[in-house]
Design an enzyme around this catalytic site. Structure first.
Site, short mmCIF file in Angstrom:
data_model
loop_
_atom_site.label_atom_id
_atom_site.label_comp_id
_atom_site.label_asym_id
_atom_site.label_seq_id
_atom_site.Cartn_x
_atom_site.Cartn_y
_atom_site.Cartn_z
N ARG A 52 0.92 -1.30 -0.07
CA ARG A 52 0.02 0.09 0.11
C ARG A 52 0.86 1.16 0.14
NH1 ARG A 52 2.43 1.76 3.67
NH2 ARG A 52 0.70 3.36 3.94
N GLY A 53 0.31 2.32 -0.11
CA GLY A 53 1.07 3.50 -0.35
C GLY A 53 1.30 3.84 -1.69
N ARG A 89 -7.58 -0.20 -6.62
CA ARG A 89 -7.83 0.82 -5.70
C ARG A 89 -7.82 2.23 -6.57
NH1 ARG A 89 -4.25 1.20 -0.25
NH2 ARG A 89 -6.11 2.23 0.27
N GLN A 198 -2.35 2.25 10.12
CA GLN A 198 -0.88 2.28 9.60
C GLN A 198 0.40 2.94 10.21
OE1 GLN A 198 -3.89 3.03 8.09
NE2 GLN A 198 -3.88 2.40 5.86
N ASP A 239 -1.83 10.62 -1.97
CA ASP A 239 -2.02 9.66 -2.86
C ASP A 239 -2.56 10.20 -4.10
OD1 ASP A 239 -2.66 8.61 -0.01
OD2 ASP A 239 -2.49 6.83 -1.31
N ASN A 249 -5.14 12.53 0.66
CA ASN A 249 -4.20 11.61 1.55
C ASN A 249 -5.11 11.02 2.58
OD1 ASN A 249 -1.53 10.64 2.29
ND2 ASN A 249 -1.67 11.80 4.39
N LYS A 250 -4.53 10.22 3.35
CA LYS A 250 -5.20 9.29 4.50
C LYS A 250 -6.14 9.99 5.19
CE LYS A 250 -5.07 5.82 4.60
NZ LYS A 250 -6.09 4.80 3.78
O1 MRU Z 1 -4.54 3.18 2.27
P1 MRU Z 1 -3.03 3.46 2.09
O2 MRU Z 1 -2.20 2.76 3.37
O3 MRU Z 1 -2.38 2.80 1.09
O4 MRU Z 1 -2.87 4.96 2.50
C1 MRU Z 1 -1.41 5.39 2.30
C2 MRU Z 1 -1.27 7.09 2.60
O5 MRU Z 1 -2.54 7.73 2.72
C3 MRU Z 1 -0.04 7.65 2.43
O6 MRU Z 1 -0.09 8.75 2.97
C4 MRU Z 1 0.15 8.01 0.84
O7 MRU Z 1 0.01 6.82 0.06
C5 MRU Z 1 1.43 8.79 0.58
S1 MRU Z 1 2.76 7.54 0.81
C6 MRU Z 1 3.87 7.66 0.25
#
Ligand code: MRU
Length: 361
Positions: A52-53, A89, A198, A239, A249-250
């Protein structure tokens, strides 16, 4: 990054074409790797968040297309793989960026040449991610240096924008790892990041292995710490960043940006350029992933040496689980990219990436 004396990346290709990943659903309680040999396995790894990320999702998608060339290198086979991987995703634009690049590159070649070219492209995408994050780390390092006074610089981060979210270095963590290399004292406030944790699971694990002082926080604590003057700087990832500088972002990032604005704490977003979606005029157009209610109703953790799940919500109550939110550009102090720090605006991004300015929305 180093784990127990061995250098690791989050994704790699074995000599036989199997793609290795670290299974992030097992961390922090177990370190396990998985070998991906089919497109379905690569798609599952992304959808189930074994990887993920945003940057790592992109690299995995590119390797997924490479795997597809082993199985069925025909135009139809590769288009089908592109569709399967693309449906995993919705929010991280790096997925579409890597898939489109891979498909376009291999379709231009005769079938017999596609496999080698697809693996080479995936390796290049991975290497370039490492280089971009290393470079943005250098720009972020200057900001940490500028924030230094007496004692450690206190940095708050949300989710995991660490090396586990990329191929290496991380985005938000790249400046932190560089600061640690330079011997600068830093301390990281790690948002737990419900519902999947996370921060508590992955960012804390990474920072602990790197020997970087950190403290895990309940998600609601950051505003209080900012009011108390205990946060010098917020560094988060993204993201998808729209061409006007709005950042997805998250979930919860927006609330941190609001608190940072109110308390005068600089709020920086760290991103390699493939995370910019030049086709979107604003963050309102960014698709927000809705994930399973089970991520909210249940938590997993270690009990008596075993990983167990526990229900934590009133059984039967309806649940919503939007996984990302959009922070408007006006709340972002700057966008830290591999080319430098941009103002979070159309003009700011266009000044750093003039080659995209003409095509952007
Ligand atoms: O749902 P995830 O764990 O994939 O979300 C990740 C994030 O929101 C990170 O902050 C984002 O991908 C930037 S990471 C380098």
């Amino acid at each position: 990054m180093w784990i127990d004396g061995k250098p690791w990346r989050t994704i790699w290709a074995e000599a036989d074409g199997t793609v290795g990943i670290i299974d992030q659903t097992k961390l922090p309680f177990a370190f396990e790797t998985v070998g991906l040999t089919t497109v379905a396995e690569a798609a599952h790894a992304i959808a189930a968040m074994q990887v993920r990320g945003a940057p790592l999702i992109g690299a995995t998608a590119a390797y997924g297309m490479a795997i597809a060339t082993r199985v069925d290198p025909s135009d139809a086979g590769l288009r089908a793989a592109h569709a399967t991987l693309g449906a995993t995703r919705p929010t991280a634009v790096n997925l579409r960026w890597a898939l489109d690049l891979a498909l376009e590159s291999v379709l231009a070649l005769p079938e017999g040449d596609r496999r080698a070219a697809a693996y080479a492209l995936a390796a290049r995408i991975a290497d370039e991610d490492v280089a971009r994050n290393r470079a943005l780390g250098e720009h972020g390092l200057a900001l940490i240096r500028a924030a230094q006074a007496d004692g450690p610089v206190n940095i708050l981060t949300h989710c995991n924008a660490g090396w586990l979210a990329t191929v290496d270095w991380g985005t938000a963590t790249a400046p932190i790892y560089r600061a640690a290399e330079e011997g600068m004292p830093v301390h990281v406030w790690v948002d737990e990041t419900r519902p999947r944790n996370q921060g508590g699971h992955l960012t804390a694990w990474e920072l602990a292995r790197a020997g970087i002082p950190h403290t895990v926080l309940a998600d609601n604590a950051g505003g209080h710490l900012m009011q108390a003057g205990q946060v010098d700087l917020c560094l988060v990832g993204t993201d998808r960043t729209a061409a006007n500088g709005d950042v997805a972002n998250k979930i919860g990032t927006y609330l941190k940006a609001l608190a940072a604005q109110d308390t005068g704490v600089p709020f920086y977003v760290c991103l390699p350029s493939p995370t910019i979606d030049w086709t979107l005029g604003s963050g309102a157009e960014i698709p927000i992933e809705e994930r399973s209610p089970r991520e909210v109703t249940h938590v997993s953790g270690l009990a008596d040496g075993f990983v167990v799940e526990a229900e934590i919500v009133n059984p039967g109550s309806p649940v919503a689980n939007p996984a990302f939110d959009v922070t408007p550009a006006r709340l972002v102090t700057g966008l830290i990219t591999e080319r430098g720090v941009a103002e979070a605006s159309r003009d700011g991004l266009a000044a750093l990436f003039p080659e995209h300015a003409l095509t952007s929305a």
